[in-house]
Design an enzyme around this catalytic site. Structure first.
Site, PDB file in Angstrom:
ATOM      1  N   GLY A  49       8.939  14.299  -1.410  1.00  0.00           N
ATOM      2  CA  GLY A  49       9.965  13.930  -0.432  1.00  0.00           C
ATOM      3  C   GLY A  49      11.297  14.577  -0.761  1.00  0.00           C
ATOM      4  O   GLY A  49      12.040  14.994   0.131  1.00  0.00           O
TER       5      GLY A  49
ATOM      6  N   ASP B  14      13.533   4.039  -8.400  1.00  0.00           N
ATOM      7  CA  ASP B  14      12.199   4.561  -8.714  1.00  0.00           C
ATOM      8  C   ASP B  14      11.483   3.748  -9.795  1.00  0.00           C
ATOM      9  O   ASP B  14      10.319   4.007 -10.092  1.00  0.00           O
ATOM     10  CB  ASP B  14      12.315   6.018  -9.182  1.00  0.00           C
ATOM     11  CG  ASP B  14      12.705   6.933  -8.034  1.00  0.00           C
ATOM     12  OD1 ASP B  14      12.463   6.572  -6.871  1.00  0.00           O
ATOM     13  OD2 ASP B  14      13.266   8.009  -8.309  1.00  0.00           O
TER      14      ASP B  14
HETATM   15  C1  S3P Z   1      15.788  11.258  -5.415  1.00  0.00           C
HETATM   16  C2  S3P Z   1      16.373  10.190  -4.774  1.00  0.00           C
HETATM   17  C3  S3P Z   1      15.696   8.924  -4.549  1.00  0.00           C
HETATM   18  C4  S3P Z   1      14.455   8.797  -5.418  1.00  0.00           C
HETATM   19  C5  S3P Z   1      13.631  10.024  -5.459  1.00  0.00           C
HETATM   20  C6  S3P Z   1      14.431  11.196  -5.968  1.00  0.00           C
HETATM   21  C7  S3P Z   1      16.560  12.504  -5.553  1.00  0.00           C
HETATM   22  O1  S3P Z   1      15.279   8.864  -3.207  1.00  0.00           O
HETATM   23  O2  S3P Z   1      13.677   7.699  -4.991  1.00  0.00           O
HETATM   24  O3  S3P Z   1      12.513   9.848  -6.325  1.00  0.00           O
HETATM   25  O4  S3P Z   1      16.170  13.360  -6.362  1.00  0.00           O
HETATM   26  O5  S3P Z   1      17.567  12.641  -4.855  1.00  0.00           O
HETATM   27  P1  S3P Z   1      16.303   8.354  -2.067  1.00  0.00           P
HETATM   28  O6  S3P Z   1      17.527   9.120  -2.249  1.00  0.00           O
HETATM   29  O7  S3P Z   1      15.644   8.657  -0.768  1.00  0.00           O
HETATM   30  O8  S3P Z   1      16.445   6.902  -2.319  1.00  0.00           O
END
Ligand code: S3P
Length: 745
Positions: A404, A625
């Site tokens: 993601g 996380d």
């Molecule tokens: C991350 C931000 C978090 C986290 C993901 C990594 C990042 O997500 O849960 O594992 O590297 O910016 P969100 O910003 O969508 O909460």
């Protein structure tokens, strides 16, 4: 569907014309299956006919084609491809009744053409086919009924092909264990020209070119590795291959011409001493096989061995944790080091890079956009930055596996590029919400299309002029913030993002590290366009999100003491420490220091009695996380733990609230999932079966749970652990957590 015989009942007569390796294997395999009442062979060579009968390849042979084909149900044409024309002309003169014709030629256009000429039009009951199988051995003596098992067979029906005939041929190949696909004739010929014919041409050509010069005798004396593989391919049957090139002329020429252009470019690079160009070709080529394998399987960027089927972790109950370890590099910082290193001017050297599949997805995406990236090798990556305006259009969709972060960060960047792009991912990523970035990017003037409900894939139209934006994020998301800041580097005017609660600020810190100015005012960060990124050295600290599994492990396993070295303790990430301390954990930070703009410390953790707590809301984004493993801490703590305000957990790699609640229940822990959190009654953990739903952090959390379980825990679907923590099992074993792949010795 054509009625295939029920067990024990035969179909009638199969005739195989041409008893070589392929025809013989087809005949033998189907004869062994007993599908046909009779298998009849035809071959001009008496020796082949005799052997075919002696070795049980066919029931009998005929010397006359008309006699062989009489009353046939299926006629398989397995003669060399250039003999096909003559054979088809002879067949056209016979009364073939209702027989289904099929063939095994390696090029299909010429067979279809020849059949059309011989019969006046392509017979509807002729199903062109091509089994992609072979063997170093040839002739009917090498016939093997299992030759096609797990091999691809491509059928190339025309619009006029009889459906029943197609279904029958399809099922015959499946009976032999083949994996059957249907394709258009031209497509087949083009694909095979590239995947099979060109490599054979190069092998024959290269080996001959070297062999015919006597001074090259030495090459053969020392032939090893690469050259040996060329000679292996060049050992293929010359007559068969001469046929194939003549038969597939047009498609081969197209592929060969494209390759000649690329070869000339390589020559030019060598001639002009352009090492950069060479590195680009070699680094891309080196990972190409693995990369495309992942895309084809539509899976996360996980090791191909692990990705096959359900990888089960078996965690044995009990144990104590001790030692001193360094967990792998921070995932968030690793992603950002690739993004900013690629956009910088100059060469960025990264150490401690997380060689996990998510960060590798980002790395590959930039390679696809023309950035030359060396490594990773033992955590070291060298990026030859192209500057903010140096990315090139990728050759196809950017495949981001399970990640993601890659998709959200890249969207902001790609929305501002002059070229179009498409972002895709695996099954889990394809379900995750992208509206949260698409919406504000559209407000900046980006053109982005998503699938239904704002899910991937994303199609981004290039060449848009973005405007700066003042954006108050509705959710606390570092990914959304980073996405917009990256878009803001290219926008007209400033871009400001205000967060409702603090989220990780690695993008901001790293932008500064690359010399890009930005302003932070309370909860608002602002970038101004028009500056440049200058390459720098980056040392990625160990990931506190990976360390979290061991923080909980050592806290809950009686008698434990563990040192976690060189962990990133950026205050936007240390919620897990705060929450564990509130629960009574014994955690101390030693030797605090600053490494490249990020705070780092060694963390000592000793076992302690944990109590349930109400988790303060402000800590939620700072531990976002780490909740799966924090739920394990809560499950063995005394009393109740309540989490609220964490609805974000429902849209992570899995619905982490529901999946954890289900797993805890399976282990006998009372817990109740709520819309935005969970209530867990601490107590005793039993053993049992739990399902990670492909979520790496859930798989690792339940591995840790076993330390306090009364019986083994079997954890399903663990392959994605490699997305963030490739050596988890080894480090777990090193400190005393007894979890391993089920079935591994
Ligand atoms: C991350 C931000 C978090 C986290 C993901 C990594 C990042 O997500 O849960 O594992 O590297 O910016 P969100 O910003 O969508 O909460």
């Amino acid at each position: 569907m054509t009625p295939l015989p029920q067990a024990g009942r035969a179909l009638g007569r199969l005739v195989v014309v041409g008893l070589g390796l392929i025809g013989g294997s087809f005949a033998k395999g189907l004869r062994e299956k007993g599908l046909f009442g009779e298998v009849v062979g035809f071959d001009l060579d008496p020796q082949s006919r005799r052997l075919a009968v002696e070795q049980g390849v066919v029931d009998r042979c005929e010397t006359d084609l008309a006699a062989a084909c009489r009353a046939a149900d299926v006629i398989q044409l397995a003669v060399p491809i250039l003999a096909m024309e003559k054979l088809l002309a002879e067949l056209a003169r016979l009364d073939l009744g209702n027989a289904v014709l099929t063939d095994v030629g390696s090029a299909k256009g010429n067979v279809v053409r020849a059949a059309g000429e011989a019969f006046g039009e392509m017979p509807a009951r002729f199903v062109p086919g091509h089994p992609i199988a072979g063997s170093e051995r040839s002739g009917v003596e090498a016939a093997d009924g299992g030759l096609f098992r797990r091999h691809k067979v491509i059928l190339t029906p025309l619009a006029s092909t009889d459906g029943e005939a197609l279904a029958l041929v399809d099922r015959l190949w499946r009976e032999l264990g083949a994996d059957v696909e249907h394709m258009e004739v031209e497509h087949h010929d083009q694909v095979l020209a590239a995947t099979s014919h060109l490599p054979h041409l190069l092998a024959f050509g290269l080996v001959d070119s070297l062999a015919k010069r006597s001074e090259n005798l030495e090459i053969f004396r020392y032939a090893a590795g690469g050259f040996r593989d060329f000679t292996r391919i060049a050992g293929s049957d010359p007559v068969m291959w001469h046929d194939i090139f003549l038969a597939n002329r047009d498609a081969v020429l197209r592929t060969l011409d494209a390759f000649r252009g690329d070869l000339d470019a390589l020559r030019e690079a060598i001639d002009s001493g352009d090492g950069h160009q060479l590195l680009g070709v070699f680094t891309r080529a080196r990972v190409a096989r693995e990369h495309f394998g992942k895309i084809l399987a539509r899976r996360a960027y996980v090791d191909s061995v692990q990705a096959n089927g359900d990888l089960v972790f078996l965690a044995q109950p009990g144990g104590r944790v001790s030692g001193s370890i360094r967990v792998p590099g921070d995932k968030s910082i690793s992603h950002r080091s690739i993004v900013l290193g690629s956009l910088a001017e100059g060469t960025t050297e990264i150490d401690g890079f997380l060689e996990g599949e998510d960060a590798l997805a980002t790395l590959q995406a930039f390679r696809d956009m023309g950035v030359v990236i060396e490594g990773p090798h033992h955590g070291r990556v060298i990026i030859h930055g192209v500057g903010l305006h140096g990315l090139k259009a990728p050759p196809g969709p950017l495949y981001l596996g399970n990640s993601g972060t890659s998709m959200r960060l890249l969207s902001g960047l790609l929305a501002a590029q002059p070229f179009d792009s498409v972002l895709t991912g695996d099954e889990s990523l394809s379900k995750r919400p992208m509206g949260r970035i698409a919406e504000p990017l559209r407000q900046m003037g980006a053109q982005i299309e998503t699938a239904a409900d704002g899910r991937p894939p994303l199609s981004i139209r290039g060449g848009q002029r973005l405007q700066g934006l003042n954006y108050a994020m509705p959710m606390a998301s570092a990914q959304v913030k980073s996405c917009l800041l990256l878009a803001g580097l290219y926008a007209a005017g400033n871009t400001s993002v205000t967060e409702p609660a603090p989220t990780r600020d690695h993008t901001e810190r790293m932008l500064r590290g690359f010399g890009y100015p930005l302003a932070v005012d309370g909860a608002t960060v602002t970038v101004e366009p028009g500056h440049r990124l200058r390459a720098c050295a980056i040392e990625v600290p160990a990931d506190i999100s990976s360390a979290a599994f061991f923080l909980v492990a050592a806290s809950i396993a009686e008698g434990s003491e563990l040192l976690l070295r060189h962990v990133g303790v950026n205050p936007t990430r240390t919620g897990v420490i705060d929450i564990l301390r509130l629960m009574g954990a014994d955690i101390t930070l030693e030797n605090p220091r600053d490494v490249g703009g990020e705070p780092v410390a060694d963390i000592r953790v000793r076992a302690a009695r944990l109590q349930g707590i109400e988790i303060p809301r402000h800590l939620v984004p700072l531990a976002i996380d780490e909740f799966p493993v924090l739920f394990i801490a809560a499950a063995v703590a005394s009393g109740r733990t309540v989490l609220r305000g964490a609805e974000e957990l429902r849209v992570k790699e899995s619905d982490r609230i529901q999946v954890m609640a289900d797993g805890l229940l399976a282990l006998g822990v009372k817990s109740e999932a709520t819309a935005d959190g969970i209530v867990i009654e601490g107590g005793n953990l039993g053993g049992g079966e739990v399902y990670s739903h492909g979520d790496h952090r859930i798989a690792m959390a339940f591995s840790v749970a076993a330390l306090r379980a009364s019986a083994p825990i079997r954890i399903h679907d663990c392959a994605n652990v490699a997305t963030s923590f490739p050596n988890f099992l080894a480090l777990a074993a090193e400190v005393g957590i007894r979890v391993s792949e089920e079935g591994a010795s």
